[in-house]
Scaffold this motif. Sequence first.
Motif, mmCIF file in Angstrom:
data_model
loop_
_atom_site.group_PDB
_atom_site.id
_atom_site.type_symbol
_atom_site.label_atom_id
_atom_site.label_comp_id
_atom_site.label_asym_id
_atom_site.label_seq_id
_atom_site.Cartn_x
_atom_site.Cartn_y
_atom_site.Cartn_z
ATOM 1 N N MET A 1 5.890 -73.564 -19.667
ATOM 2 C CA MET A 1 6.436 -74.882 -19.421
ATOM 3 C C MET A 1 6.737 -75.071 -17.930
ATOM 4 S SD MET A 1 7.184 -77.407 -21.391
ATOM 5 C CE MET A 1 8.335 -78.606 -21.863
ATOM 6 N N ALA A 2 7.286 -74.035 -17.303
ATOM 7 C CA ALA A 2 7.632 -74.148 -15.886
ATOM 8 C C ALA A 2 6.390 -74.266 -15.016
ATOM 9 C CB ALA A 2 8.451 -72.942 -15.454
ATOM 10 N N LEU A 3 5.252 -73.708 -15.463
ATOM 11 C CA LEU A 3 4.024 -73.749 -14.675
ATOM 12 C C LEU A 3 3.324 -75.098 -14.717
ATOM 13 C CD1 LEU A 3 2.455 -70.303 -15.633
ATOM 14 C CD2 LEU A 3 3.677 -70.881 -13.545
ATOM 15 N N SER A 4 3.629 -75.902 -15.725
ATOM 16 C CA SER A 4 2.875 -77.142 -15.920
ATOM 17 C C SER A 4 3.018 -78.112 -14.753
ATOM 18 C CB SER A 4 3.287 -77.816 -17.223
ATOM 19 O OG SER A 4 4.643 -78.205 -17.173
ATOM 20 N N GLY A 5 4.156 -78.188 -14.129
ATOM 21 C CA GLY A 5 4.355 -79.106 -13.016
ATOM 22 C C GLY A 5 3.861 -78.568 -11.694
ATOM 23 N N CYS A 6 3.428 -77.321 -11.670
ATOM 24 C CA CYS A 6 3.030 -76.689 -10.411
ATOM 25 C C CYS A 6 1.523 -76.607 -10.220
ATOM 26 C CB CYS A 6 3.617 -75.292 -10.341
ATOM 27 S SG CYS A 6 5.411 -75.275 -10.420
ATOM 28 N N GLY A 7 0.738 -77.080 -11.165
ATOM 29 C CA GLY A 7 -0.704 -77.101 -11.010
ATOM 30 C C GLY A 7 -1.469 -76.016 -11.723
ATOM 31 N N TYR A 8 -0.777 -75.097 -12.380
ATOM 32 C CA TYR A 8 -1.458 -73.985 -13.042
ATOM 33 C C TYR A 8 -2.495 -74.477 -14.046
ATOM 34 C CZ TYR A 8 -2.173 -69.870 -15.957
ATOM 35 O OH TYR A 8 -2.741 -68.849 -16.673
ATOM 36 N N THR A 78 6.475 -74.314 2.148
ATOM 37 C CA THR A 78 6.705 -72.883 1.969
ATOM 38 C C THR A 78 5.716 -72.275 0.986
ATOM 39 O OG1 THR A 78 9.049 -73.226 2.389
ATOM 40 C CG2 THR A 78 8.427 -71.146 1.356
ATOM 41 N N LEU A 79 5.545 -72.903 -0.165
ATOM 42 C CA LEU A 79 4.690 -72.353 -1.217
ATOM 43 C C LEU A 79 3.245 -72.814 -1.102
ATOM 44 C CD1 LEU A 79 7.083 -72.761 -4.281
ATOM 45 C CD2 LEU A 79 6.671 -70.709 -2.903
ATOM 46 N N GLY A 81 0.191 -75.846 -1.378
ATOM 47 C CA GLY A 81 -0.203 -76.653 -2.512
ATOM 48 C C GLY A 81 0.211 -78.094 -2.476
ATOM 49 N N ALA A 82 0.237 -78.699 -1.331
ATOM 50 C CA ALA A 82 0.562 -80.120 -1.274
ATOM 51 C C ALA A 82 -0.717 -80.940 -1.167
ATOM 52 C CB ALA A 82 1.480 -80.396 -0.093
ATOM 53 N N GLY A 83 -1.780 -80.433 -1.792
ATOM 54 C CA GLY A 83 -3.080 -81.074 -1.699
ATOM 55 C C GLY A 83 -3.125 -82.434 -2.359
ATOM 56 N N THR A 84 -4.016 -83.281 -1.853
ATOM 57 C CA THR A 84 -4.146 -84.622 -2.417
ATOM 58 C C THR A 84 -5.584 -85.055 -2.642
ATOM 59 O OG1 THR A 84 -4.091 -85.616 -0.225
ATOM 60 C CG2 THR A 84 -1.981 -85.435 -1.390
ATOM 61 N N THR A 85 -6.569 -84.358 -2.061
ATOM 62 C CA THR A 85 -7.952 -84.821 -2.164
ATOM 63 C C THR A 85 -8.893 -83.725 -2.648
ATOM 64 O OG1 THR A 85 -8.441 -84.249 0.124
ATOM 65 C CG2 THR A 85 -7.680 -86.487 -0.289
ATOM 66 N N CYS A 86 -9.938 -84.157 -3.337
ATOM 67 C CA CYS A 86 -10.959 -83.224 -3.808
ATOM 68 C C CYS A 86 -12.328 -83.865 -3.686
ATOM 69 C CB CYS A 86 -10.720 -82.843 -5.268
ATOM 70 S SG CYS A 86 -12.050 -81.802 -5.941
ATOM 71 N N LYS A 87 -13.292 -83.074 -3.308
ATOM 72 C CA LYS A 87 -14.693 -83.449 -3.375
ATOM 73 C C LYS A 87 -15.353 -82.468 -4.325
ATOM 74 C CE LYS A 87 -15.212 -85.552 1.103
ATOM 75 N NZ LYS A 87 -15.863 -85.571 2.391
ATOM 76 N N ALA A 88 -15.957 -82.982 -5.370
ATOM 77 C CA ALA A 88 -16.734 -82.154 -6.288
ATOM 78 C C ALA A 88 -18.191 -82.320 -5.896
ATOM 79 C CB ALA A 88 -16.501 -82.573 -7.726
ATOM 80 N N ASP A 106 -7.326 -79.394 -1.946
ATOM 81 C CA ASP A 106 -7.281 -79.598 -3.391
ATOM 82 C C ASP A 106 -6.402 -78.619 -4.159
ATOM 83 O OD1 ASP A 106 -8.812 -77.325 -3.176
ATOM 84 O OD2 ASP A 106 -10.561 -78.148 -4.190
ATOM 85 N N ASP A 107 -5.568 -77.844 -3.483
ATOM 86 C CA ASP A 107 -4.704 -76.887 -4.171
ATOM 87 C C ASP A 107 -3.339 -77.498 -4.473
ATOM 88 O OD1 ASP A 107 -6.720 -75.037 -3.909
ATOM 89 O OD2 ASP A 107 -5.826 -74.042 -2.170
ATOM 90 N N GLU A 108 -2.822 -77.137 -5.641
ATOM 91 C CA GLU A 108 -1.451 -77.502 -5.976
ATOM 92 C C GLU A 108 -0.582 -76.269 -5.722
ATOM 93 O OE1 GLU A 108 -0.907 -80.185 -9.408
ATOM 94 O OE2 GLU A 108 -3.068 -79.970 -9.680
ATOM 95 N N ILE A 109 0.680 -76.303 -6.078
ATOM 96 C CA ILE A 109 1.586 -75.196 -5.739
ATOM 97 C C ILE A 109 1.126 -73.881 -6.354
ATOM 98 C CG2 ILE A 109 3.947 -74.318 -6.010
ATOM 99 C CD1 ILE A 109 4.910 -77.201 -5.634
ATOM 100 N N ILE A 110 0.705 -73.892 -7.609
ATOM 101 C CA ILE A 110 0.200 -72.672 -8.251
ATOM 102 C C ILE A 110 -1.254 -72.905 -8.620
ATOM 103 C CG2 ILE A 110 0.380 -71.155 -10.259
ATOM 104 C CD1 ILE A 110 3.347 -71.578 -10.191
ATOM 105 N N GLY A 111 -2.124 -71.998 -8.206
ATOM 106 C CA GLY A 111 -3.537 -72.089 -8.530
ATOM 107 C C GLY A 111 -4.337 -72.731 -7.410
ATOM 108 N N SER A 112 -5.643 -72.750 -7.595
ATOM 109 C CA SER A 112 -6.522 -73.365 -6.605
ATOM 110 C C SER A 112 -7.354 -74.456 -7.269
ATOM 111 C CB SER A 112 -7.442 -72.309 -5.974
ATOM 112 O OG SER A 112 -8.280 -71.732 -6.952
ATOM 113 N N ASP A 113 -7.722 -75.440 -6.512
ATOM 114 C CA ASP A 113 -8.585 -76.542 -6.947
ATOM 115 C C ASP A 113 -7.969 -77.417 -8.034
ATOM 116 O OD1 ASP A 113 -10.611 -75.531 -5.240
ATOM 117 O OD2 ASP A 113 -11.278 -74.151 -6.810
ATOM 118 N N GLY A 114 -6.679 -77.401 -8.212
ATOM 119 C CA GLY A 114 -6.031 -78.163 -9.281
ATOM 120 C C GLY A 114 -6.212 -79.665 -9.166
ATOM 121 N N ILE A 115 -6.263 -80.187 -7.957
ATOM 122 C CA ILE A 115 -6.450 -81.627 -7.768
ATOM 123 C C ILE A 115 -7.804 -82.057 -8.345
ATOM 124 C CG2 ILE A 115 -6.646 -83.474 -6.040
ATOM 125 C CD1 ILE A 115 -3.808 -82.347 -6.305
ATOM 126 N N CYS A 116 -8.789 -81.162 -8.329
ATOM 127 C CA CYS A 116 -10.141 -81.501 -8.786
ATOM 128 C C CYS A 116 -10.206 -81.782 -10.282
ATOM 129 C CB CYS A 116 -11.105 -80.385 -8.420
ATOM 130 S SG CYS A 116 -11.226 -80.173 -6.626
#
Length: 182
Positions: A1-8, A78-79, A81-88, A106-116
């Motif tokens: 549940m805690a990971l859901s808002g962080c982009g995981y 600090t962490l 993951g303040a990404g806002t854009t993605c190109k696929a 395209d990264d969010e706080i946890i994980g990579s490419d979450g914005i995509c």
Amino acid sequence: MALSGCGYFDSREAHRAQLAMIGMTSNDLQACAGIPASTKTLNDTTQIYQYTATMNLPTASDSTIIPVQQLLNITQVTLGGAGTTCKAIIRLDHDRVSEVHYAGDDDEIIGSDGICSIITRGCARQPEASMRKVSGGPFGPVSAFHSPAAPNQSTTATYNKQSGETVPNYTDKTKPVIVPRP
């Protein structure tokens, strides 16, 4: 549940799409992801579709007691993951998806490419008939932290006459890196 808002989960969904979309037709791709922002024909059998998306980040209002937006900004800096854009960038070989790559901030706080995931979400929520099924589970073939390996491409998808006449030279430092084919 805690990971859901962080982009995981967004990251896992974007990476799952990189596997599930392989093999789908261009018609099915456009039906679920929309019309590409740009296209490029590489040769008689190969095209590149590029999709672009931007996620609006919510802003929190500050009060004089609790500086919510400032705390949010510090957390993102600090962490990361303040990404806002993605190109696929999607390669189609013989009118079927053969590769899916992501680029951008395209990264969010946890994980990579979450914005995509906002680009591939329509395909994930209502899969098209030509998509592959990718088994899930928390330890499935998809990670939130790295993209899956790109599949091998056919020679028609990677070859053109000009590049076929040369080869890369990685060993002899006295010669250029691109040399005529022996």
